[in-house]
Motif scaffolding. Structure first.
Motif, PDB file in Angstrom:
ATOM      1  N   GLY A   1       0.790  -1.222   0.000  1.00  0.00           N
ATOM      2  CA  GLY A   1       0.000   0.000   0.000  1.00  0.00           C
ATOM      3  C   GLY A   1       0.820   1.269   0.000  1.00  0.00           C
ATOM      4  N   LEU A   2       2.146   1.149   0.050  1.00  0.00           N
ATOM      5  CA  LEU A   2       2.996   2.338  -0.080  1.00  0.00           C
ATOM      6  C   LEU A   2       2.879   2.978  -1.456  1.00  0.00           C
ATOM      7  N   VAL A   3       2.531   2.161  -2.452  1.00  0.00           N
ATOM      8  CA  VAL A   3       2.522   2.627  -3.838  1.00  0.00           C
ATOM      9  C   VAL A   3       1.108   3.004  -4.248  1.00  0.00           C
ATOM     10  N   GLY A   4       0.969   4.207  -4.767  1.00  0.00           N
ATOM     11  CA  GLY A   4      -0.326   4.701  -5.189  1.00  0.00           C
ATOM     12  C   GLY A   4      -0.518   4.626  -6.692  1.00  0.00           C
ATOM     13  N   ILE A   5      -1.452   5.399  -7.191  1.00  0.00           N
ATOM     14  CA  ILE A   5      -1.787   5.407  -8.619  1.00  0.00           C
ATOM     15  C   ILE A   5      -0.580   5.844  -9.436  1.00  0.00           C
ATOM     16  N   GLY A   6      -0.344   5.109 -10.526  1.00  0.00           N
ATOM     17  CA  GLY A   6       0.754   5.466 -11.419  1.00  0.00           C
ATOM     18  C   GLY A   6       2.126   5.221 -10.839  1.00  0.00           C
ATOM     19  N   GLY A   7       2.200   4.394  -9.790  1.00  0.00           N
ATOM     20  CA  GLY A   7       3.484   4.093  -9.184  1.00  0.00           C
ATOM     21  C   GLY A   7       4.031   5.191  -8.294  1.00  0.00           C
ATOM     22  N   LYS A   8       3.219   6.197  -8.000  1.00  0.00           N
ATOM     23  CA  LYS A   8       3.669   7.296  -7.154  1.00  0.00           C
ATOM     24  C   LYS A   8       3.494   6.946  -5.675  1.00  0.00           C
ATOM     25  N   ALA A   9       4.106   7.752  -4.830  1.00  0.00           N
ATOM     26  CA  ALA A   9       3.998   7.535  -3.395  1.00  0.00           C
ATOM     27  C   ALA A   9       2.555   7.739  -2.945  1.00  0.00           C
ATOM     28  N   ALA A  10       2.004   6.736  -2.263  1.00  0.00           N
ATOM     29  CA  ALA A  10       0.637   6.865  -1.749  1.00  0.00           C
ATOM     30  C   ALA A  10       0.572   7.861  -0.597  1.00  0.00           C
ATOM     31  N   PHE A  11       1.715   8.079   0.061  1.00  0.00           N
ATOM     32  CA  PHE A  11       1.787   9.000   1.200  1.00  0.00           C
ATOM     33  C   PHE A  11       2.908  10.000   0.910  1.00  0.00           C
ATOM     34  N   PRO A  12       2.626  11.010   0.093  1.00  0.00           N
ATOM     35  CA  PRO A  12       3.682  11.833  -0.505  1.00  0.00           C
ATOM     36  C   PRO A  12       4.502  12.646   0.483  1.00  0.00           C
ATOM     37  N   ALA A  13       3.966  12.937   1.667  1.00  0.00           N
ATOM     38  CA  ALA A  13       4.710  13.748   2.638  1.00  0.00           C
ATOM     39  C   ALA A  13       5.454  12.900   3.655  1.00  0.00           C
ATOM     40  N   ALA A  14       5.344  11.593   3.564  1.00  0.00           N
ATOM     41  CA  ALA A  14       5.824  10.711   4.634  1.00  0.00           C
ATOM     42  C   ALA A  14       7.265  10.260   4.445  1.00  0.00           C
ATOM     43  N   GLU A  15       7.944  10.134   5.582  1.00  0.00           N
ATOM     44  CA  GLU A  15       9.172   9.383   5.676  1.00  0.00           C
ATOM     45  C   GLU A  15       8.788   7.925   5.944  1.00  0.00           C
ATOM     46  N   VAL A  16       9.510   6.996   5.328  1.00  0.00           N
ATOM     47  CA  VAL A  16       9.251   5.571   5.541  1.00  0.00           C
ATOM     48  C   VAL A  16      10.360   4.995   6.401  1.00  0.00           C
ATOM     49  N   VAL A  17       9.968   4.275   7.454  1.00  0.00           N
ATOM     50  CA  VAL A  17      10.922   3.669   8.380  1.00  0.00           C
ATOM     51  C   VAL A  17      10.855   2.152   8.229  1.00  0.00           C
ATOM     52  N   VAL A  18      12.014   1.530   8.082  1.00  0.00           N
ATOM     53  CA  VAL A  18      12.094   0.078   7.937  1.00  0.00           C
ATOM     54  C   VAL A  18      13.379  -0.383   8.614  1.00  0.00           C
ATOM     55  N   ALA A  19      13.374  -1.588   9.143  1.00  0.00           N
ATOM     56  CA  ALA A  19      14.583  -2.123   9.762  1.00  0.00           C
ATOM     57  C   ALA A  19      15.654  -2.373   8.708  1.00  0.00           C
ATOM     58  N   ALA A  20      16.891  -2.019   9.033  1.00  0.00           N
ATOM     59  CA  ALA A  20      17.995  -2.197   8.088  1.00  0.00           C
ATOM     60  C   ALA A  20      18.169  -3.653   7.663  1.00  0.00           C
ATOM     61  N   PRO A  21      18.061  -4.649   8.582  1.00  0.00           N
ATOM     62  CA  PRO A  21      18.181  -6.041   8.125  1.00  0.00           C
ATOM     63  C   PRO A  21      17.070  -6.448   7.166  1.00  0.00           C
ATOM     64  N   GLU A  22      15.892  -5.845   7.329  1.00  0.00           N
ATOM     65  CA  GLU A  22      14.777  -6.141   6.428  1.00  0.00           C
ATOM     66  C   GLU A  22      15.061  -5.608   5.030  1.00  0.00           C
ATOM     67  N   PHE A  23      15.496  -4.371   4.961  1.00  0.00           N
ATOM     68  CA  PHE A  23      15.840  -3.758   3.676  1.00  0.00           C
ATOM     69  C   PHE A  23      16.942  -4.570   2.999  1.00  0.00           C
ATOM     70  N   ALA A  24      17.977  -4.934   3.768  1.00  0.00           N
ATOM     71  CA  ALA A  24      19.114  -5.649   3.186  1.00  0.00           C
ATOM     72  C   ALA A  24      18.694  -7.006   2.633  1.00  0.00           C
ATOM     73  N   PHE A  25      17.836  -7.730   3.352  1.00  0.00           N
ATOM     74  CA  PHE A  25      17.414  -9.061   2.911  1.00  0.00           C
ATOM     75  C   PHE A  25      16.709  -9.000   1.561  1.00  0.00           C
ATOM     76  N   TRP A  26      15.727  -8.137   1.429  1.00  0.00           N
ATOM     77  CA  TRP A  26      14.920  -8.103   0.212  1.00  0.00           C
ATOM     78  C   TRP A  26      15.633  -7.449  -0.965  1.00  0.00           C
ATOM     79  N   HIS A  27      16.738  -6.754  -0.699  1.00  0.00           N
ATOM     80  CA  HIS A  27      17.505  -6.117  -1.777  1.00  0.00           C
ATOM     81  C   HIS A  27      18.798  -6.865  -2.093  1.00  0.00           C
ATOM     82  N   ASP A  28      18.965  -8.064  -1.558  1.00  0.00           N
ATOM     83  CA  ASP A  28      20.164  -8.861  -1.776  1.00  0.00           C
ATOM     84  C   ASP A  28      19.957  -9.762  -2.992  1.00  0.00           C
ATOM     85  N   ASP A  29      20.671  -9.480  -4.067  1.00  0.00           N
ATOM     86  CA  ASP A  29      20.504 -10.253  -5.301  1.00  0.00           C
ATOM     87  C   ASP A  29      20.946 -11.705  -5.123  1.00  0.00           C
TER      88      ASP A  29
END
Length: 276
Positions: free
Chosen positions: A105-133
């Motif tokens: 739900g972070l992604v809105g219409i046309g691939g734009k930010a659904a919450f345009p004024a927001a900072e997004v907080v995520v755990a660093a290990p979570e980000f690293a896991f899903w972005h590890d090729d």
């Protein structure tokens, strides 16, 4: 109300979980638990998110599925509207983990930010896991779309993603508590104001009719099932011993109540609406 914090439960809808998703569950025992709870074998399971408001600051915890998982889900925008909140009024979005029922739900219409004024907080290990090729290349084929969705969900927030480590305060009254197992960076959140406290334990429980009675029954979506079981037992021990108010993304909506100990197992006691 939790002290001077207002917590609004938001329903994204529900999904159906089959017993095959709990590979270590004894089928007869699981069916008996569902029958005792008057639930079908295709277990209807809430998908919740939460809005925390203090003054004019609004923090959204998870965003639901958007269009990723069919028409019985994707209703967070309607829920926010019913609460009188516009997407552009959200200051911070905390993503407890990057599964599609939490982050799409972070992604809105046309691939734009659904919450345009927001900072997004995520755990660093979570980000690293899903972005590890390397991890992606070894993942089963049925899991690879999860990596694509996780990555795409953060693209509209380039430069506005805050990665956190360990037990840190994310916003006033909201503290991150790592709860690994379901995913490597899965977060629980301690939310408090004065003497009033709540533990949002996120996906520690997926099926309340099954996993309170049998915390050793992992769900197939747990990346590390043994770690998820250990985390579940640790969290349930803590909240039952402390009598702590809890909330969960897959507890029956609105997903707020208490956990009590019953021998080697636990039970969930929902808080009725008049007491909230």
């Amino acid at each position: 109300m939790l002290g001077d914090l207002e917590i609004t439960a938001l329903s994204d809808g529900y999904l159906n979980l089959g017993l095959e998703l709990f590979p270590s569950a004894d089928p007869a025992a699981a069916e008996a638990l569902l029958a005792k709870a008057f639930l079908p074998k295709a277990l209807p399971t809430s998908v919740n998110a939460y809005l925390v408001t203090r003054g004019d600051r609004r923090v959204l915890i998870d965003t639901g599925t958007a269009s990723a998982m069919g028409p019985i889900l994707g209703h967070i925008p309607e829920a926010l509207a019913a609460a009188g909140v516009r997407p552009e009024e959200i200051d911070t979005v905390i993503i407890t983990h990057l599964h599609p029922d939490h982050a799409n739900g972070l992604v809105g219409i046309g691939g734009k930010a659904a919450f345009p004024a927001a900072e997004v907080v995520v755990a660093a290990p979570e980000f690293a896991f899903w972005h590890d090729d390397g991890i992606l290349s070894k993942a089963p084929d049925q899991m690879k779309p999860y990596f694509e969705i996780a990555r795409k969900s953060l693209v509209p927030y380039d430069g506005k993603v805050r990665k956190i480590e360990g037990e840190v305060e994310i916003a006033p009254g909201i503290r991150a508590l790592p709860a690994p197992g379901h995913t490597p960076g899965h977060l629980a959140l301690r939310i408090g104001s004065g003497d009033a406290n709540l533990l949002l334990f996120t996906d520690v429980i997926h099926a309340s009719a099954l996993q309170f009675a049998h915390p050793e029954w992992a769900i197939a979506f747990d990346v590390d099932q043994e770690a998820a079981i250990a985390t579940r037992k640790k969290v349930l021990d803590m909240v039952s011993a402390d009598g702590l108010l809890v909330a969960g993304m897959h507890l029956p909506f609105p997903g707020i109540g208490h956990v009590i100990r019953e021998g080697n197992a636990y039970a969930y006691v929902p808080t009725p609406w008049p007491a909230l």
